[in-house]
Write a protein that holds these residues in place. Structure first.
Motif, PDB file in Angstrom:
ATOM      1  N   GLY A   1      78.727  68.009  43.384  1.00 45.67           N
ATOM      2  CA  GLY A   1      79.085  68.219  44.784  1.00 45.67           C
ATOM      3  C   GLY A   1      77.931  68.718  45.628  1.00 45.67           C
TER       4      GLY A   1
ATOM      5  N   SER B   1      71.913  57.327  35.875  1.00 45.75           N
ATOM      6  CA  SER B   1      71.400  57.765  34.576  1.00 45.75           C
ATOM      7  C   SER B   1      71.284  56.616  33.583  1.00 45.75           C
ATOM      8  CB  SER B   1      72.327  58.828  33.995  1.00 45.75           C
ATOM      9  OG  SER B   1      72.505  59.859  34.923  1.00 45.75           O
TER      10      SER B   1
ATOM     11  N   ILE C   1      72.976  65.256  43.171  1.00 41.49           N
ATOM     12  CA  ILE C   1      71.684  64.567  43.291  1.00 41.49           C
ATOM     13  C   ILE C   1      71.405  64.182  44.748  1.00 41.49           C
ATOM     14  CG2 ILE C   1      70.333  62.578  42.538  1.00 41.49           C
ATOM     15  CD1 ILE C   1      70.797  64.618  40.306  1.00 41.49           C
TER      16      ILE C   1
ATOM     17  N   THR D   1      84.296  65.719  51.319  1.00 46.73           N
ATOM     18  CA  THR D   1      82.862  65.863  51.000  1.00 46.73           C
ATOM     19  C   THR D   1      82.010  65.632  52.243  1.00 46.73           C
ATOM     20  OG1 THR D   1      83.230  65.196  48.717  1.00 46.73           O
ATOM     21  CG2 THR D   1      80.980  65.021  49.521  1.00 46.73           C
TER      22      THR D   1
ATOM     23  N   SER E   1      84.906  60.694  50.083  1.00 43.02           N
ATOM     24  CA  SER E   1      86.033  61.413  50.686  1.00 43.02           C
ATOM     25  C   SER E   1      85.638  62.121  51.985  1.00 43.02           C
ATOM     26  CB  SER E   1      86.548  62.463  49.692  1.00 43.02           C
ATOM     27  OG  SER E   1      85.572  63.464  49.508  1.00 43.02           O
TER      28      SER E   1
ATOM     29  N   THR F   1      75.818  57.635  43.849  1.00 39.01           N
ATOM     30  CA  THR F   1      77.199  57.664  43.373  1.00 39.01           C
ATOM     31  C   THR F   1      77.188  57.605  41.843  1.00 39.01           C
ATOM     32  OG1 THR F   1      77.364  55.273  43.258  1.00 39.01           O
ATOM     33  CG2 THR F   1      77.860  56.277  45.385  1.00 39.01           C
TER      34      THR F   1
HETATM   35  P1  NAP Z   1      78.383  64.132  42.124  1.00 36.35           P
HETATM   36  O1  NAP Z   1      77.871  65.496  42.391  1.00 36.35           O
HETATM   37  O2  NAP Z   1      79.756  63.976  41.552  1.00 36.35           O
HETATM   38  O3  NAP Z   1      78.275  63.261  43.472  1.00 36.35           O
HETATM   39  C1  NAP Z   1      78.694  61.922  43.540  1.00 36.35           C
HETATM   40  C2  NAP Z   1      78.782  61.540  45.011  1.00 36.35           C
HETATM   41  O4  NAP Z   1      79.086  60.143  45.110  1.00 36.35           O
HETATM   42  C3  NAP Z   1      79.885  62.260  45.777  1.00 36.35           C
HETATM   43  O5  NAP Z   1      79.402  62.608  47.056  1.00 36.35           O
HETATM   44  C4  NAP Z   1      80.980  61.193  45.906  1.00 36.35           C
HETATM   45  O6  NAP Z   1      81.818  61.388  47.022  1.00 36.35           O
HETATM   46  C5  NAP Z   1      80.113  59.972  46.084  1.00 36.35           C
HETATM   47  N1  NAP Z   1      80.790  58.711  45.827  1.00 36.35           N
HETATM   48  C6  NAP Z   1      81.496  58.306  44.752  1.00 36.35           C
HETATM   49  N2  NAP Z   1      81.925  57.057  44.906  1.00 36.35           N
HETATM   50  C7  NAP Z   1      81.495  56.635  46.126  1.00 36.35           C
HETATM   51  C8  NAP Z   1      81.626  55.442  46.868  1.00 36.35           C
HETATM   52  N3  NAP Z   1      82.288  54.384  46.391  1.00 36.35           N
HETATM   53  N4  NAP Z   1      81.037  55.379  48.096  1.00 36.35           N
HETATM   54  C9  NAP Z   1      80.347  56.417  48.604  1.00 36.35           C
HETATM   55  N5  NAP Z   1      80.189  57.587  47.944  1.00 36.35           N
HETATM   56  C10 NAP Z   1      80.760  57.683  46.727  1.00 36.35           C
HETATM   57  O7  NAP Z   1      77.429  63.333  41.114  1.00 36.35           O
HETATM   58  P2  NAP Z   1      75.862  63.556  40.833  1.00 36.35           P
HETATM   59  O8  NAP Z   1      75.710  64.525  39.713  1.00 36.35           O
HETATM   60  O9  NAP Z   1      75.140  63.774  42.108  1.00 36.35           O
HETATM   61  O10 NAP Z   1      75.493  62.126  40.199  1.00 36.35           O
HETATM   62  C11 NAP Z   1      75.239  61.029  41.032  1.00 36.35           C
HETATM   63  C12 NAP Z   1      74.413  60.011  40.261  1.00 36.35           C
HETATM   64  O11 NAP Z   1      73.225  60.645  39.802  1.00 36.35           O
HETATM   65  C13 NAP Z   1      75.082  59.407  39.022  1.00 36.35           C
HETATM   66  O12 NAP Z   1      74.823  58.038  38.999  1.00 36.35           O
HETATM   67  C14 NAP Z   1      74.385  60.063  37.862  1.00 36.35           C
HETATM   68  O13 NAP Z   1      74.315  59.206  36.749  1.00 36.35           O
HETATM   69  C15 NAP Z   1      73.012  60.357  38.445  1.00 36.35           C
HETATM   70  N6  NAP Z   1      72.316  61.523  37.856  1.00 36.35           N
HETATM   71  C16 NAP Z   1      73.012  62.674  37.652  1.00 36.35           C
HETATM   72  C17 NAP Z   1      72.358  63.758  37.094  1.00 36.35           C
HETATM   73  C18 NAP Z   1      73.101  65.053  36.826  1.00 36.35           C
HETATM   74  O14 NAP Z   1      72.669  65.856  36.013  1.00 36.35           O
HETATM   75  N7  NAP Z   1      74.214  65.300  37.490  1.00 36.35           N
HETATM   76  C19 NAP Z   1      70.991  63.693  36.783  1.00 36.35           C
HETATM   77  C20 NAP Z   1      70.297  62.508  37.068  1.00 36.35           C
HETATM   78  C21 NAP Z   1      70.977  61.413  37.602  1.00 36.35           C
HETATM   79  P3  NAP Z   1      83.147  62.296  46.869  1.00 36.35           P
HETATM   80  O15 NAP Z   1      82.675  63.711  46.632  1.00 36.35           O
HETATM   81  O16 NAP Z   1      83.819  62.132  48.172  1.00 36.35           O
HETATM   82  O17 NAP Z   1      83.910  61.737  45.704  1.00 36.35           O
END
Ligand code: NAP
Length: 320
Positions: free
Chosen positions: A135, A103, A19, A45, A42, A76
């Motif tokens: 990612g 979400s 996202i 990333t 990390s 996050t």
């Molecule tokens: P993702 O691809 O796993 O990315 C998460 C990111 O957050 C990564 O860059 C991670 O870094 C970083 N992160 C985690 N903990 C952190 C911290 N304490 N400080 C700074 N950075 C941190 O996840 P995503 O799919 O983008 O989802 C992110 C958010 O969007 C979630 O809240 C989710 O509910 C929401 N969302 C997701 C979707 C979907 O379909 N995926 C749709 C709508 C909304 P590292 O890589 O270094 O761990």
């Protein structure tokens, strides 16, 4: 795009996965912000984000990333939002808008709001768009095009701030809707969270079948199972957090779902074809309704990242 003024000077993305990186790509493509600062948990990333050139600056800490930003978006997993808000709170710029993409909204509001300084506008948001990938490599600029973004501003939010964030999401191609956080969580429980739980369950059940049968499950997956496997490939951390954070609404919807499943089970056992036929006719009409409002296409969704997104007209929000 260059002839349209940017809505924000400096966008800070905390988390640059699917996202966050899609926001970075779309914001740049649409000229919505003058500069982008990104960070992630990390070093690996962060290095990848820098390599992909997704931001003007990639910084090591959340606190450093938000300094001087007029828009900060937490991207996050939901379970991290409270802790990240506590970390960045003292470093947020006067008048900044703080948002997120979680979400689940009730839990994010509960965890983040207590940390938000009085001179910062907190406007939670949820772009209802995604894929099963994670990612920074997984993101793409068209992800939000023609999808909904739900904003859940607390009661006394400055309307200009809410309007500005709505304009930001519109500029990324999304349709914006406002909702109360609890209502959002009930709607998403049935439209997204319970369907994901069903997919995780059915793929897990198939996996527990005997070895020979399992190979047949994979071979004949086009019979419906394949679509479940795509959903069940979604990020384990993100979805664990969603179910923990939206416990009440998910349990409520699961209760109703279980009752309906029992009704169908009974109909099958009793050879009650009318009950089955009546339900399947009703659900087919729902699918046709989704197609008719453009929220899916007849063709499989495989080609989405290559969809062409036209330049989006920008509404005037009274500042710049
Ligand atoms: P993702 O691809 O796993 O990315 C998460 C990111 O957050 C990564 O860059 C991670 O870094 C970083 N992160 C985690 N903990 C952190 C911290 N304490 N400080 C700074 N950075 C941190 O996840 P995503 O799919 O983008 O989802 C992110 C958010 O969007 C979630 O809240 C989710 O509910 C929401 N969302 C997701 C979707 C979907 O379909 N995926 C749709 C709508 C909304 P590292 O890589 O270094 O761990």
């Amino acid at each position: 795009m260059a002839n349209r003024p940017a809505l924000f000077n400096r966008l800070a993305l905390i988390g640059t996965g699917l996202i966050g990186s899609s926001i970075a790509r779309a914001a740049r493509a649409q000229g919505v912000v003058r500069s982008i600062v990104a960070t992630a948990r990390s070093g690996a990333t962060r290095a990848r984000v820098a390599e992909l050139g997704l931001a003007d600056q990639v910084l090591d800490t959340n606190a450093a990333a938000v300094a001087g930003a007029d828009l900060v978006i937490l991207c996050t997993p939901v379970g991290q939002c409270g802790q990240v808000a506590a970390e960045i709170a003292p470093h947020l710029a006067d008048g900044a808008i703080l948002s997120d993409v979680g979400s689940v909204k009730g839990a994010v509001v509960r965890d983040v709001a207590p940390h938000v300084p009085a001179n910062v506008h907190f406007v939670p948001a949820h772009p209802v768009a995604g894929t099963e990938h994670s990612g920074p490599d997984a993101g793409f600029a068209e992800l939000f095009f023609n999808r909904w973004c739900i904003l859940t501003p607390p009661e006394h939010t400055d309307p200009i701030a809410a309007k500005k964030l709505a304009a930001f999401w519109s500029a990324l191609g999304a349709n914006v809707e406002f909702m109360a956080p609890d209502h959002h969580d009930r709607v998403l429980a049935i439209t997204s969270h319970v369907p994901h739980l069903i997919a995780y369950t059915i793929v897990g059940t198939a996996d527990e079948l005997g070895q020979v049968t399992r190979s047949e499950v994979l071979k004949f997956s086009a019979g419906g199972f394949r679509d479940f496997t795509r959903i069940a490939a979604s990020d384990p951390t993100m979805w664990r957090d969603v179910f923990l954070a939206n416990k009440d609404a998910v349990l409520e919807m699961l209760g109703t779902f279980s009752e309906d499943l029992s009704t169908l089970t009974r109909a099958i056992r009793r050879g009650d074809g009318d009950t089955l036929f009546e339900l399947f006719t009703r659900t087919r009409a729902i699918r046709r309704g989704i197609l008719s409002i453009g929220q899916d296409a007849e063709a499989p969704d495989f080609g989405r990242p290559h969809e062409r997104m036209p330049p989006v007209p920008r509404p005037y929000v009274g500042e710049d």
